[in-house]
Design a protein around this motif. Structure first.
Motif, short mmCIF file in Angstrom:
data_model
loop_
_atom_site.label_atom_id
_atom_site.label_comp_id
_atom_site.label_asym_id
_atom_site.label_seq_id
_atom_site.Cartn_x
_atom_site.Cartn_y
_atom_site.Cartn_z
N GLN A 120 0.85 -1.19 0.00
CA GLN A 120 0.00 0.00 0.00
C GLN A 120 0.89 1.24 0.00
O GLN A 120 1.77 1.38 0.84
N VAL A 121 0.63 2.12 -0.94
CA VAL A 121 1.42 3.34 -1.04
C VAL A 121 0.92 4.36 -0.04
O VAL A 121 -0.29 4.61 0.06
N GLN A 122 1.83 4.94 0.72
CA GLN A 122 1.47 5.97 1.68
C GLN A 122 2.41 7.16 1.54
O GLN A 122 3.61 6.98 1.30
N LEU A 123 1.86 8.34 1.71
CA LEU A 123 2.64 9.57 1.70
C LEU A 123 2.33 10.33 2.99
O LEU A 123 1.16 10.51 3.33
N VAL A 124 3.36 10.75 3.66
CA VAL A 124 3.19 11.47 4.92
C VAL A 124 3.97 12.76 4.85
O VAL A 124 5.20 12.75 4.76
N GLU A 125 3.22 13.88 4.88
CA GLU A 125 3.86 15.19 4.87
C GLU A 125 4.12 15.66 6.30
O GLU A 125 3.39 15.32 7.22
N SER A 126 5.14 16.47 6.44
CA SER A 126 5.43 17.08 7.74
C SER A 126 6.17 18.39 7.51
O SER A 126 6.66 18.64 6.41
N GLY A 127 6.23 19.21 8.56
CA GLY A 127 7.01 20.43 8.50
C GLY A 127 6.21 21.71 8.37
O GLY A 127 6.78 22.80 8.36
N GLY A 128 4.89 21.61 8.28
CA GLY A 128 4.09 22.81 8.18
C GLY A 128 4.03 23.55 9.51
O GLY A 128 4.52 23.06 10.54
N GLY A 129 3.41 24.72 9.49
CA GLY A 129 3.28 25.50 10.72
C GLY A 129 2.99 26.95 10.44
O GLY A 129 2.65 27.33 9.31
N LEU A 130 3.15 27.75 11.49
CA LEU A 130 2.92 29.18 11.41
C LEU A 130 4.27 29.89 11.31
O LEU A 130 5.18 29.61 12.10
N VAL A 131 4.39 30.79 10.36
CA VAL A 131 5.65 31.52 10.17
C VAL A 131 5.33 32.95 9.80
O VAL A 131 4.28 33.22 9.19
N GLN A 132 6.21 33.86 10.15
CA GLN A 132 6.02 35.26 9.81
C GLN A 132 6.40 35.52 8.36
O GLN A 132 7.23 34.79 7.79
N PRO A 133 5.83 36.54 7.77
CA PRO A 133 6.23 36.90 6.40
C PRO A 133 7.74 37.11 6.32
O PRO A 133 8.35 37.70 7.21
N GLY A 134 8.32 36.56 5.25
CA GLY A 134 9.76 36.62 5.07
C GLY A 134 10.49 35.44 5.67
O GLY A 134 11.70 35.26 5.43
N GLY A 135 9.78 34.62 6.42
CA GLY A 135 10.40 33.47 7.06
C GLY A 135 10.51 32.26 6.15
O GLY A 135 10.19 32.33 4.95
N SER A 136 10.97 31.16 6.73
CA SER A 136 11.21 29.94 5.97
C SER A 136 10.60 28.73 6.67
O SER A 136 10.46 28.72 7.90
N LEU A 137 10.27 27.74 5.87
CA LEU A 137 9.84 26.43 6.36
C LEU A 137 10.37 25.38 5.41
O LEU A 137 10.58 25.65 4.23
N ARG A 138 10.55 24.18 5.94
CA ARG A 138 10.93 23.06 5.10
C ARG A 138 9.92 21.94 5.29
O ARG A 138 9.72 21.44 6.39
N LEU A 139 9.28 21.56 4.19
CA LEU A 139 8.33 20.46 4.20
C LEU A 139 9.01 19.17 3.76
O LEU A 139 9.92 19.20 2.92
N SER A 140 8.54 18.07 4.32
CA SER A 140 9.02 16.75 3.91
C SER A 140 7.84 15.88 3.52
O SER A 140 6.75 16.02 4.08
N CYS A 141 8.07 14.98 2.59
CA CYS A 141 7.05 14.02 2.18
C CYS A 141 7.72 12.66 2.08
O CYS A 141 8.51 12.43 1.16
N ALA A 142 7.40 11.79 3.02
CA ALA A 142 7.97 10.45 3.01
C ALA A 142 7.02 9.50 2.30
O ALA A 142 5.84 9.41 2.66
N VAL A 143 7.54 8.81 1.29
CA VAL A 143 6.74 7.89 0.48
C VAL A 143 7.14 6.47 0.82
O VAL A 143 8.32 6.13 0.81
N SER A 144 6.15 5.63 1.11
CA SER A 144 6.43 4.22 1.39
C SER A 144 5.51 3.34 0.55
O SER A 144 4.44 3.78 0.14
N GLY A 145 5.97 2.11 0.30
CA GLY A 145 5.17 1.14 -0.42
C GLY A 145 5.12 1.32 -1.92
O GLY A 145 4.36 0.62 -2.60
N LEU A 146 5.93 2.24 -2.46
CA LEU A 146 5.91 2.46 -3.91
C LEU A 146 6.67 1.33 -4.59
O LEU A 146 7.84 1.12 -4.33
N PRO A 147 6.00 0.60 -5.53
CA PRO A 147 6.60 -0.60 -6.11
C PRO A 147 7.48 -0.34 -7.32
O PRO A 147 7.65 -1.23 -8.15
#
Length: 131
Positions: A1-28
């Motif tokens: 079973q293919v699953q994708l899990v995102e993480s890293g979101g949140g609240l940030v001020q204008p001009g700031g930075s964030l890093r999102l991740s997406c872990a994929v599992s079960g991809l054949p």
């Protein structure tokens, strides 16, 4: 079973930075299309950064080009999105999605027609840019 899990979101001020991740599992397969999408309240979903496991580049939509950087760690099946110089208009739920084949070049997956080939989607992570 293919699953994708995102993480890293949140609240940030204008001009700031964030890093999102997406872990994929079960991809054949080692050959796939993948991308980041976002949907703001009252707006249509848009593809913002897309690539494939075979192409060596990421396509960016105009609204994020020069501020966001996508990268794919194929060994870990993990997609990243480094978001810099964030603006209030970047506020949205961010999703990653994957196609278990390669149907086109990176820009294809960010297009409306390419979305139909993205069979698997993550649950989304909220990004809010506000002072």
């Amino acid at each position: 079973q293919v699953q994708l899990v995102e993480s890293g979101g949140g609240l940030v001020q204008p001009g700031g930075s964030l890093r999102l991740s997406c872990a994929v599992s079960g991809l054949p397969t080692k050959y796939y299309g993948i991308g980041w999408f976002r949907q703001a309240p009252g707006k249509e979903r848009e593809g913002i950064a897309c690539t494939t496991s075979s192409d060596g580049y990421t396509y960016y939509t105009d609204s994020v080009r020069g501020r966001f950087t996508g990268s794919l760690d194929a060994a870990k099946n993990t997609l990243y999105l480094q978001m810099n110089s964030l603006k209030p208009e970047d506020t949205a739920v961010y999703y990653c999605a994957v196609d278990d084949q390669i149907h086109g070049a990176p820009h294809y997956y960010c297009s409306a027609s390419g979305n139909s080939d993205l069979s698997y989607w993550g649950q989304g992570t909220q990004v809010t840019v506000s002072s």
